[in-house]
Write a protein that holds these residues in place. Structure first.
Motif, PDB file in Angstrom:
ATOM      1  N   THR A  18       0.833  -1.197   0.000  1.00 12.20           N
ATOM      2  CA  THR A  18       0.000   0.000   0.000  1.00 12.20           C
ATOM      3  C   THR A  18       0.870   1.249   0.000  1.00 12.20           C
ATOM      4  O   THR A  18       2.033   1.219   0.416  1.00 12.20           O
ATOM      5  N   ASP A  48      -5.442   4.036  13.139  1.00 13.27           N
ATOM      6  CA  ASP A  48      -5.130   4.870  11.981  1.00 13.27           C
ATOM      7  C   ASP A  48      -3.774   4.490  11.396  1.00 13.27           C
ATOM      8  O   ASP A  48      -3.599   4.446  10.182  1.00 13.27           O
ATOM      9  N   CYS A  51      -4.291   1.540   9.282  1.00 15.64           N
ATOM     10  CA  CYS A  51      -5.041   1.813   8.043  1.00 15.64           C
ATOM     11  C   CYS A  51      -4.255   2.674   7.054  1.00 15.64           C
ATOM     12  O   CYS A  51      -4.449   2.569   5.840  1.00 15.64           O
ATOM     13  N   GLY A  55      -2.842  -1.870   6.611  1.00 17.64           N
ATOM     14  CA  GLY A  55      -4.275  -2.090   6.824  1.00 17.64           C
ATOM     15  C   GLY A  55      -4.605  -2.944   8.023  1.00 17.64           C
ATOM     16  O   GLY A  55      -5.679  -2.833   8.592  1.00 17.64           O
ATOM     17  N   VAL A  59      -9.010  -2.579   6.706  1.00 20.47           N
ATOM     18  CA  VAL A  59      -9.524  -1.930   5.485  1.00 20.47           C
ATOM     19  C   VAL A  59     -10.070  -2.983   4.532  1.00 20.47           C
ATOM     20  O   VAL A  59      -9.391  -3.961   4.217  1.00 20.47           O
ATOM     21  N   ARG A  60     -11.303  -2.786   4.091  1.00 19.07           N
ATOM     22  CA  ARG A  60     -11.961  -3.774   3.229  1.00 19.07           C
ATOM     23  C   ARG A  60     -11.648  -3.593   1.758  1.00 19.07           C
ATOM     24  O   ARG A  60     -11.494  -4.569   1.026  1.00 19.07           O
ATOM     25  N   TYR A  62      -9.859  -0.787  -1.445  1.00 15.52           N
ATOM     26  CA  TYR A  62      -9.048   0.370  -1.814  1.00 15.52           C
ATOM     27  C   TYR A  62      -9.542   0.925  -3.131  1.00 15.52           C
ATOM     28  O   TYR A  62     -10.130   0.189  -3.913  1.00 15.52           O
ATOM     29  N   HIS A  64      -8.747   4.022  -0.298  1.00 14.19           N
ATOM     30  CA  HIS A  64      -9.372   4.216   1.003  1.00 14.19           C
ATOM     31  C   HIS A  64      -8.909   5.535   1.621  1.00 14.19           C
ATOM     32  O   HIS A  64      -7.738   5.910   1.486  1.00 14.19           O
ATOM     33  N   PRO A  66      -8.489   6.942   5.299  1.00 19.64           N
ATOM     34  CA  PRO A  66      -8.542   6.576   6.717  1.00 19.64           C
ATOM     35  C   PRO A  66      -9.012   7.744   7.581  1.00 19.64           C
ATOM     36  O   PRO A  66      -9.474   8.774   7.078  1.00 19.64           O
ATOM     37  N   ARG A  94     -16.482   1.976  12.919  1.00 19.98           N
ATOM     38  CA  ARG A  94     -15.629   1.446  11.850  1.00 19.98           C
ATOM     39  C   ARG A  94     -15.424   2.444  10.707  1.00 19.98           C
ATOM     40  O   ARG A  94     -14.974   2.069   9.621  1.00 19.98           O
ATOM     41  N   GLU A  97     -12.098   2.682   8.711  1.00 20.77           N
ATOM     42  CA  GLU A  97     -11.699   1.291   8.470  1.00 20.77           C
ATOM     43  C   GLU A  97     -12.523   0.739   7.301  1.00 20.77           C
ATOM     44  O   GLU A  97     -12.032   0.608   6.188  1.00 20.77           O
ATOM     45  N   TRP A 100     -15.039   5.277   4.535  1.00 23.75           N
ATOM     46  CA  TRP A 100     -14.103   6.399   4.428  1.00 23.75           C
ATOM     47  C   TRP A 100     -14.240   7.323   5.641  1.00 23.75           C
ATOM     48  O   TRP A 100     -15.344   7.607   6.105  1.00 23.75           O
TER      49      TRP A 100
END
Length: 330
Positions: A18, A48, A51, A55, A59-60, A62, A64, A66, A94, A97, A100
Motif C-alpha cells: 500500500t 489509523d 489503516c 491495513g 480496510v476492506r 481500496y 481508502h 482513513p 468502523r 476502516e 471512508w
C-alpha cells in the motif's frame, strides 16, 4: 465540481503493498451517507496507523480514506437531526476502516454515527480528545460505576493517547494516579498531567508465579494487556476494578481466576466503537466538564494531512506522545 484534499491509501494488487498520499477528490467520490461534513480536524490513533499502512486487516477495499475520528461542520443533511451549520463529532462505527473517514476535507457518513459537539468544546479540542480521550472517559466512568478504592489508580501506557487523557481526568477528579511508562523521558510530562507516582514498565511487565501480590491499586485503566494486565490483576485491592482499553502488549492474558475469586476483582471491557448514542453523549459531556483544557493543550502535537504517512509509522512503533491534532485544511 470543486475539489478537496484527502489522504488516499491505494494498494498495488500485484505486490499487495500500500501507499498513502494527499490527493484531490470531489464530492462524487465520497461514499453514500445522510450527512456531508466539512471536516476541520482529525487525529491519529493506533488503528489509523494500521489503516494508513498495510491495513492490519481493517480496510476492506481500496482506494481508502482513513481517519477514525473527525470534527467539523455539517454542510448538507437529509436527516432531521442535523442541519447545515451544526458542529459535530464522530468516533468509531468502523469509520476510517470499513467506511471512508476523517483524513479528508469532506466526509459523508450516516447520521446515527454523529454526536453534537458538546458545549464547552471546539472542534480542535474535540480532536485533541478523539477516540483515545473518549475511551479514557468511558474507562473512568466504568471504574466510578464499580467504585474506585482507596489506593492510587494505576494507568498503564500512560504517555499514550488514552493514558494521557485518563491521567489528566483522574487527577482532576482528585484521585492519586500512578502512571506506568517505558519511556523515562516522559516522567515530567506525566507529572504535569497530574500523576503523583511514576512506575517503570519493567516493574510490571513480567509475569510472576504468585497469583496474588500485595493489594496496591484502587483501580486501573490498562492500555497494554498481555503480561502486564495479568500481573496487575494480582495487585488490585479487594473489590477493585481494571478497565481494559487496549492490547499494546499483546492480546493474550496469562492470568489465573484467583484475583476474581479471592479478591472480587472486576475486569471491565471498554469498547468505544459501537458505544450506544446515549452513553456517547454522556461521555462527551463528562469530557467537557472533567478534562482540564490546559492539560489537554499540553498533550497536543499539531499535524497536517501530509504528515500522516510518517505519523502512522511512528504510532505503530509507540513513538507518539499525547494527542496528535490534524488540521485537514492546513
Amino acid at each position: 465540481m470543486s475539489e478537496f484534499n484527502a489522504l488516499v491509501v491505494e494498494k498495488d494488487e500485484e505486490t499487495g503493498k500500500t501507499s498513502a498520499a494527499v490527493k484531490p477528490l470531489t464530492l462524487a467520490d465520497l461514499p453514500e451517507g445522510d450527512v456531508t461534513v466539512a471536516v476541520e480536524y482529525s487525529t491519529v490513533n493506533y488503528k489509523d496507523g494500521l489503516c494508513i499502512g498495510p491495513g492490519g486487516g481493517l480496510v476492506r477495499k481500496y482506494p481508502h480514506v482513513p481517519g477514525i475520528d473527525f470534527a467539523g461542520t455539517v454542510e448538507a443533511s437529509s436527516d432531521a437531526r442535523y442541519k447545515a451549520g451544526d458542529k459535530v463529532v464522530l468516533t468509531g462505527w468502523r469509520v476510517g476502516e470499513a467506511h471512508w473517514g476523517g483524513y479528508g476535507q469532506k466526509a459523508r457518513v450516516k447520521a446515527d454515527w454523529l454526536v453534537p459537539l458538546p458545549a464547552g468544546l471546539d472542534t480542535r479540542q474535540a480532536m485533541a480528545v478523539g477516540t483515545a480521550g473518549f475511551t479514557a472517559m468511558l474507562a473512568v466512568m466504568a471504574l466510578e460505576d464499580h467504585g474506585i478504592k482507596a489506593g492510587p489508580v494505576l494507568v498503564t501506557g500512560a504517555a499514550g493517547g488514552v493514558g494521557s487523557v485518563a491521567t489528566a481526568i483522574l487527577a482532576n477528579l482528585g484521585y492519586k494516579v500512578a502512571a506506568v511508562t517505558g519511556r523515562p523521558e516522559t516522567a515530567d510530562y506525566l507529572t504535569s498531567l497530574g500523576a503523583t507516582q511514576i512506575v517503570a514498565r519493567e516493574e510490571l511487565n513480567e509475569t510472576v508465579k504468585r497469583p496474588l501480590e500485595g493489594e496496591t491499586w484502587g483501580g486501573c485503566i490498562d492500555a497494554v494487556g498481555g503480561d502486564m494486565l495479568a500481573r496487575v490483576l494480582g495487585q488490585m485491592e479487594y473489590g477493585a476494578s481494571v478497565a481494559a482499553v487496549g492490547l499494546a502488549g499483546g492480546a493474550g492474558l496469562p492470568a489465573t481466576v484467583i484475583p476474581f475469586l479471592l479478591r472480587g476483582v472486576n475486569l471491565l471491557g471498554i469498547d468505544s466503537v459501537m458505544q450506544p448514542y446515549e452513553n456517547r453523549v454522556r461521555a462527551w459531556e463528562r469530557v467537557a466538564k472533567d478534562l482540564p483544557m490546559d492539560k489537554l493543550e499540553a498533550m497536543v502535537q499539531p499535524a497536517t494531512l501530509s504528515d500522516l504517512p510518517q505519523l502512522g509509522r511512528d504510532i505503530l512503533k509507540g513513538q507518539v506522545k499525547g494527542r496528535v491534532v490534524v488540521d485537514v485544511n492546513a
